[in-house]
Write an enzyme that holds these catalytic residues in place. Structure first.
Site, PDB file in Angstrom:
ATOM      1  N   GLY B  50     104.399  37.683 -94.410  1.00 30.68           N
ATOM      2  CA  GLY B  50     104.215  38.836 -95.290  1.00 30.68           C
ATOM      3  C   GLY B  50     102.790  39.036 -95.764  1.00 30.68           C
ATOM      4  N   CYS B  51     101.842  38.389 -95.098  1.00 27.74           N
ATOM      5  CA  CYS B  51     100.461  38.595 -95.512  1.00 27.74           C
ATOM      6  C   CYS B  51      99.718  39.295 -94.389  1.00 27.74           C
ATOM      7  CB  CYS B  51      99.745  37.283 -95.767  1.00 27.74           C
ATOM      8  SG  CYS B  51     100.776  36.079 -96.552  1.00 27.74           S
ATOM      9  N   GLN B  52      98.786  40.130 -94.748  1.00 30.23           N
ATOM     10  CA  GLN B  52      97.980  40.783 -93.721  1.00 30.23           C
ATOM     11  C   GLN B  52      96.882  39.861 -93.226  1.00 30.23           C
ATOM     12  OE1 GLN B  52      96.841  44.855 -94.144  1.00 30.23           O
ATOM     13  NE2 GLN B  52      98.646  45.313 -95.351  1.00 30.23           N
ATOM     14  N   SER B  53      96.354  39.044 -94.146  1.00 33.36           N
ATOM     15  CA  SER B  53      95.483  37.987 -93.640  1.00 33.36           C
ATOM     16  C   SER B  53      96.390  36.774 -93.457  1.00 33.36           C
ATOM     17  CB  SER B  53      94.355  37.681 -94.623  1.00 33.36           C
ATOM     18  OG  SER B  53      94.876  37.330 -95.876  1.00 33.36           O
TER      19      SER B  53
END
Ligand SMILES: Cc1ncc(COP(=O)(O)O)c(C=O)c1O
Lengths: 404, 141
Positions: B50-53
């Site tokens: 769920g993280c973009q990075s």
């Protein structure tokens, strides 16, 4: 064009962030609003706010007149043949959902397909996937190359008998590509296929004439055209809008209602169920007046010059990679610094007072195709200046030094 | 040092920087000192969703305390997770599960804990707490 005078029309541009004057380069996400728009909203609520198309009383008539005058203004702005071909929506997304739903229910069956492009915003992908899933149809894609240019040589073969509609963006919000929409429309029409253009990133940068383009549907959002949020436009050719079933049911879209049967209203009201965004329409009209007074061709000229300058300055930064290298471009510049994450660049620019957007820009398929997590994106409006580009470049160099 | 003392030390250190860019310079520098997660753990299993990075986290429970190693493909996130790892590593599951990470707010980086930001820090803190609770349960058995 007197940029300094123009900038005074946008009060927010004087804002300070982290003690620095704001450099707003996120116009692709939403544009700022000139005082004329803010005043139109204020005036609406202070002097004639009332529900439209319903009352005999004076205020209701005034509000109705203003709302319909806004429609006429939009029609003139895109040179629609008839005012009733202009439908008020909530925005680009809403307009695409409307057409996907109505066109899908009216004309799609199992085995059919909708043709989109490889650089669509999620809002021009997902509504088609949803209706196609429901109807047993499929979504096909016009591919692009590494520069972010559509592979037009593939188009003739893709436009086979299964294709019932082409939905394509005029200008890419993630790559800045201006697509050859005239050619796409021409080829589609030669096979009797209608075309929907996503004009969200186009109408604020390029003069758009729906009759000259011969496009069947055009959608865009007021908030990217210096108008208020929450309102948008769907233009549709009369013959198409008449052929489509209605969208939502409710007030305003009916002629007569009995429990046994309802007859639907004529265009444009057939597609405008419920109380519309009246103040939004009035604000959009003010925005169109503002833009038209400056002249969209003047705006286009200024913006193209600024874009060329920005491209030249940015490419001179060592290690900076442009994402999207179409020769035909408008509005946005996406980039990455070496192999660093776009969030890092975005954050270091933010702290230097520069607003850019980072991430996938609602175009995950574009990022997947290019094998990157996202980009940092600077997007320009005519109120941006060369000095602001210089500030961006200096800030990027500083960020680069920190990330090296 | 207790979790609180470590946090107070970080807050004191960051008080030296009045300029945002200096603050970030420091965060990036700290990221470089992060105990590197071993390559073998840089897998899908250790990737925080769920993280973009991307953020990878590995937890090791030994002699009653948990030690963390981590990495991220964004250097600012890496600096921040490095601070979190520094603060929480070497403590008992109970201490970690109950820790209030006030230093992030104090050094002006609250926005990194915003759910809409999806840059990894918030999800990582949640994941760390989940590990702590899991080890706590394991300990009680
Ligand atoms: C090309 C494109 N299409 C569609 C949209 C969606 O517009 P809205 O969110 O105003 O409905 C955007 C806005 O980000 C866009 O850039």
């Amino acid at each position: 064009m007197d940029i300094e005078a123009i900038r005074k029309d946008f009060p927010i541009l004087d804002t300070k962030v982290y003690g620095k004057r704001l450099v707003y380069l996120d116009n692709g996400a939403t544009t700022q609003k000139p005082t004329a728009v803010l005043e139109a909203l204020d005036h609406y609520y202070k002097t004639y706010n009332s529900n439209v198309h319903r009352g005999v009383h004076l205020l209701s008539q005034q509000a109705t007149d203003a709302f319909e005058a806004a429609r006429t203004k939009v029609a003139a702005f895109i040179n629609a043949k008839h005012t009733y071909e202009v439908i008020f929506t909530k925005g680009t997304t809403d307009g695409i959902n409307l057409i996907a739903s109505c066109f899908g229910r009216g004309f799609l069956k199992a085995g059919d397909s909708i043709l989109i492009s490889a650089m669509e915003h999620h809002s021009n992908i997902v509504p088609w996937q949803m209706i196609c899933e429901e109807k047993g149809a499929t979504v096909k894609v016009i591919p692009m190359n590494e520069d972010g240019v559509l592979q037009m040589d593939q188009l003739p073969a893709l436009l086979d008998d299964t294709v019932k509609l082409v939905a394509c963006t005029y200008v890419s919000n993630s790559l800045g590509t201006v697509n050859p929409v005239r050619e796409i429309i021409k080829q589609a029409h030669s096979k009797g296929i209608p075309v929907l253009l996503d004009g969200a990133q186009a109408v604020q940068h390029i003069p758009v004439d729906v009759q000259e383009l011969d496009v069947d549907f055009l959608v865009f959002s007021s908030h990217k055209l210096y108008g208020p949020t929450g309102v948008g436009i769907l233009y549709g050719k009369e013959e198409w809008l008449n052929k489509l079933p209605p969208y939502q049911g409710g007030g305003d879209m009916i002629k007569t209602v009995t429990f046994a049967k309802t007859t639907y209203n004529d265009l444009p009201f057939k597609f405008e169920a419920g109380t519309p965004d009246m103040s939004g329409a009035v604000g959009l009209a003010a925005a169109i007046d503002y833009v038209t007074a400056i002249g969209l061709d003047n705006i286009q000229k200024e913006e193209q010059a600024l874009l060329a300058y920005a491209l030249e300055q940015l490419t001179a930064i060592e290690g900076l990679r442009l994402v999207g290298k179409s020769p035909e471009r408008s509005g946005v510049i996406s980039f990455l610094y070496k192999n660093t994450h776009p969030f890092d660049v975005g954050e270091l620019l933010d702290k230097q007072g520069i607003a850019v957007r980072t991430g996938h820009h609602c175009c995950q398929p574009v990022m997947d195709f290019l094998g990157i997590p996202g980009t940092a994106r600077a997007s320009f409006a005519f109120y941006n200046t060369k000095e602001e580009v210089d500030i961006l470049v200096a800030a990027l160099k500083k960020a680069a030094a920190m990330l090296d | 040092m207790t979790i609180q003392e470590k946090q107070d030390e970080i807050i004191e250190e960051f008080e030296l920087f009045s300029d945002w860019m200096d603050k970030y310079e420091n965060i990036i520098q700290i990221g470089k000192e992060l105990p590197m997660i071993e390559e073998q753990y840089k897998t899908e299993d250790h990737l925080i969703r769920g993280c973009q990075s991307r953020v990878w986290l590995h937890a090791e429970y030994k002699d009653g305390v948990i030690n963390f190693t981590a990495d991220s493909d964004a250097v600012i996130t890496r600096g921040l997770i490095s601070l979190v790892v520094k603060v929480l590593s070497g403590h008992t599951p109970k201490e970690i599960a109950g820790a209030d990470l006030y230093f992030i707010d104090s050094i002006g980086l609250t926005s990194h804990l915003s759910p809409t930001r999806s840059n990894g820090l918030l999800s990582m803190v949640k994941q760390i707490k989940a590990y702590a609770i899991a080890f706590q349960v394991q300990e009680q058995k």
